[in-house]
Design an enzyme around this catalytic site. Structure first.
Site, PDB file in Angstrom:
ATOM      1  CG  HIS A 209       3.312   2.401   9.533  1.00  0.00           C
ATOM      2  ND1 HIS A 209       2.802   3.358  10.362  1.00  0.00           N
ATOM      3  CD2 HIS A 209       4.077   3.055   8.622  1.00  0.00           C
ATOM      4  CE1 HIS A 209       3.215   4.544   9.962  1.00  0.00           C
ATOM      5  NE2 HIS A 209       3.994   4.396   8.918  1.00  0.00           N
TER       6      HIS A 209
HETATM    7  C1  UD1 Z   1       4.314   4.699   3.666  1.00  0.00           C
HETATM    8  C2  UD1 Z   1       5.173   5.909   3.956  1.00  0.00           C
HETATM    9  C3  UD1 Z   1       5.056   6.287   5.431  1.00  0.00           C
HETATM   10  C4  UD1 Z   1       3.619   6.422   5.852  1.00  0.00           C
HETATM   11  C5  UD1 Z   1       2.882   5.130   5.523  1.00  0.00           C
HETATM   12  C6  UD1 Z   1       1.422   5.192   5.931  1.00  0.00           C
HETATM   13  C7  UD1 Z   1       7.206   6.041   2.614  1.00  0.00           C
HETATM   14  C8  UD1 Z   1       8.677   5.914   2.624  1.00  0.00           C
HETATM   15  N1  UD1 Z   1       6.572   5.655   3.707  1.00  0.00           N
HETATM   16  O1  UD1 Z   1       4.902   3.603   4.311  1.00  0.00           O
HETATM   17  O2  UD1 Z   1       5.715   7.510   5.642  1.00  0.00           O
HETATM   18  O3  UD1 Z   1       3.530   6.697   7.232  1.00  0.00           O
HETATM   19  O4  UD1 Z   1       2.987   4.935   4.112  1.00  0.00           O
HETATM   20  O5  UD1 Z   1       0.720   4.098   5.533  1.00  0.00           O
HETATM   21  O6  UD1 Z   1       6.653   6.497   1.635  1.00  0.00           O
HETATM   22  N2  UD1 Z   1       0.847  -2.173   0.723  1.00  0.00           N
HETATM   23  C9  UD1 Z   1      -0.363  -2.772   0.491  1.00  0.00           C
HETATM   24  N3  UD1 Z   1      -1.385  -1.995   0.040  1.00  0.00           N
HETATM   25  C10 UD1 Z   1      -1.241  -0.673  -0.206  1.00  0.00           C
HETATM   26  C11 UD1 Z   1       0.014  -0.086   0.034  1.00  0.00           C
HETATM   27  C12 UD1 Z   1       1.042  -0.838   0.493  1.00  0.00           C
HETATM   28  O7  UD1 Z   1      -0.543  -3.951   0.706  1.00  0.00           O
HETATM   29  O8  UD1 Z   1      -2.210  -0.030  -0.630  1.00  0.00           O
HETATM   30  C13 UD1 Z   1       1.974  -2.978   1.215  1.00  0.00           C
HETATM   31  C14 UD1 Z   1       3.146  -2.935   0.270  1.00  0.00           C
HETATM   32  O9  UD1 Z   1       3.064  -3.933  -0.686  1.00  0.00           O
HETATM   33  C15 UD1 Z   1       4.322  -3.124   1.200  1.00  0.00           C
HETATM   34  C16 UD1 Z   1       3.850  -2.449   2.482  1.00  0.00           C
HETATM   35  O10 UD1 Z   1       2.427  -2.383   2.412  1.00  0.00           O
HETATM   36  O11 UD1 Z   1       4.520  -4.483   1.486  1.00  0.00           O
HETATM   37  C17 UD1 Z   1       4.468  -1.109   2.679  1.00  0.00           C
HETATM   38  O12 UD1 Z   1       3.995  -0.130   1.736  1.00  0.00           O
HETATM   39  P1  UD1 Z   1       4.912   1.109   1.265  1.00  0.00           P
HETATM   40  O13 UD1 Z   1       4.148   2.006   0.386  1.00  0.00           O
HETATM   41  O14 UD1 Z   1       6.198   0.592   0.780  1.00  0.00           O
HETATM   42  O15 UD1 Z   1       5.276   1.920   2.550  1.00  0.00           O
HETATM   43  P2  UD1 Z   1       4.494   2.106   3.917  1.00  0.00           P
HETATM   44  O16 UD1 Z   1       5.115   1.206   4.919  1.00  0.00           O
HETATM   45  O17 UD1 Z   1       3.012   2.010   3.707  1.00  0.00           O
END
Ligand code: UD1
Length: 361
Positions: A209
């Protein structure tokens, strides 16, 4: 004493669960320690959040800041504004943050600016790679932390080099491993086991990811081609993070041995890991779990903030060049992988050590 326990994103939930359970246990024995569980809402999908609360028996959050998705700055800002508001309405005495996600940093800044003491669980680890948002979160959080709970001696060295007073550092072990050991006997066979007729050591588990690995379509494709070409007849089970799923949708890659699933619950995912031949990942936390379960782990990163998983455990840094994958997989398939040992104090008793300290301060 009221302690705010902050949980925002998936890897936080397994780290706060045992601390909460330990505090509740002490309360039932007459301790006056109190906590308020604050969910920032950084992860909000059922499969990224609610399922973990249910399975790990974490109480319903007292407060949900509902910050949701956004850019790094948007998420940070939303969490800070909303957490500050909560603290102004009802302050706590200590804000306890875990790990390195955006919520960790945002809440520690909001608390510290209101003169509230900050405790950081999993403090001091460093990848020295500032292109990772998590590294910035770690550095900023540790620069304003009052109580540093650490998982390794390396973390202590990093903190001492940064000028932290040694009296504020507590080597307690790893709360993620408390959760792993407590739940190991409850791991649940996921549906995919029977659907694909999986057998122990007959498949690989994959997770990816990190933006650097998944956001560029060609890079992700190249990783997948190399893994599929060099994994013999093993099935590859890939529970896919929402960020990675979006890229997979665009590249449309299909293969009869590659099985994409939705993000898995904690108990199901770790059942798969415990029975896998190996795990291929770019996560940090999973390298700790594979180390404790003795499962070979191939990390598709150039660095790690958890060097003990490589020096003591079963993890190897394969790097981010897809050309490094074939020789590593050949070594794995020929049975030539280090067995590894378990790092000091990763013994399932970290949370009592943390709560002992919290009760003293
Ligand atoms: C975050 C953490 C990372 C961790 C990862 C595990 C930070 C900087 N990064 O990254 O350290 O390893 O979580 O999952 O905090 N999204 C959804 N549903 C959700 C959550 C997110 O669809 O419940 C989507 C968001 O809209 C976005 C993407 O997933 O497009 C990334 O989510 P984000 O919370 O920004 O960071 P992660 O990549 O999940």
């Amino acid at each position: 004493m009221l302690i705010d326990i902050i949980a925002g994103a998936r890897p936080n939930f397994m780290k706060v669960a045992p601390i909460i359970h330990e505090i509740k246990k002490r309360q039932s024995l007459g301790s006056s320690i109190e906590f308020r569980l604050v969910h920032t809402g950084q992860h909000y999908d059922k499969k990224m959040s609610d399922d973990f609360f249910d399975q790990l028996n974490i109480p319903h959050p007292d407060v949900n800041l509902e910050s949701g998705s956004g850019t790094q700055a948007e998420q940070t800002a939303k969490i800070m504004v909303r957490y500050e508001q909560l603290l102004m309405e009802k302050p706590c005495e200590i804000t306890l943050v875990v790990g390195d996600v955006t919520s960790t940093m945002a809440c520690s800044i909001a608390a510290k600016k209101l003169n509230i003491r900050v405790a950081h669980v999993e403090a001091g680890i460093r990848s020295f790679d500032l292109s990772m948002p998590e590294e910035i979160n770690r550095m900023v959080t540790d620069s304003i932390t009052d109580y540093f709970f650490i998982t390794s001696e390396t973390a202590r060295e990093n903190l001492l080099k940064a000028g932290v007073d040694s009296g504020k550092i507590y080597f307690v072990g790893n709360t993620m491993i408390d959760t792993l050991l407590k739940n190991r006997s409850r791991f649940q066979q996921p549906e995919v086991w029977n659907e694909l007729n999986l057998s122990p050591k007959g498949y690989l588990v994959m997770t990816m990811h990190r933006p650097a690995n998944v956001d560029a379509e060609h890079k992700l494709k190249e990783f997948m081609f190399k893994i599929l070409d060099h994994s013999g007849d093993l099935s590859i089970i890939f529970p896919i993070h929402p960020r990675t799923a979006k890229v997979f949708d665009r590249i449309g890659l299909f293969h009869d041995r590659l099985h994409l699933t939705e993000p898995m619950s904690y108990l199901e995912f770790n059942y798969l890991v415990e029975n896998a031949m190996a795990v291929i990942t770019d996560s940090g936390g999973i390298t700790e779990e594979t180390t404790v379960m003795g499962i070979p782990c191939l990390t598709l990163r150039d660095n790690t903030e958890r060097p003990e998983t490589c020096e003591i455990g079963t993890n190897e840094l394969i790097g981010t060049d897809p050309l490094n994958i074939p020789p590593a997989l050949e070594r794995l398939l020929s049975g030539n992988w280090r067995k590894g040992e378990i790092p000091a104090l990763w013994d399932g008793k970290t949370s009592p050590r943390i709560v002992d300290v919290l009760e003293q301060i």
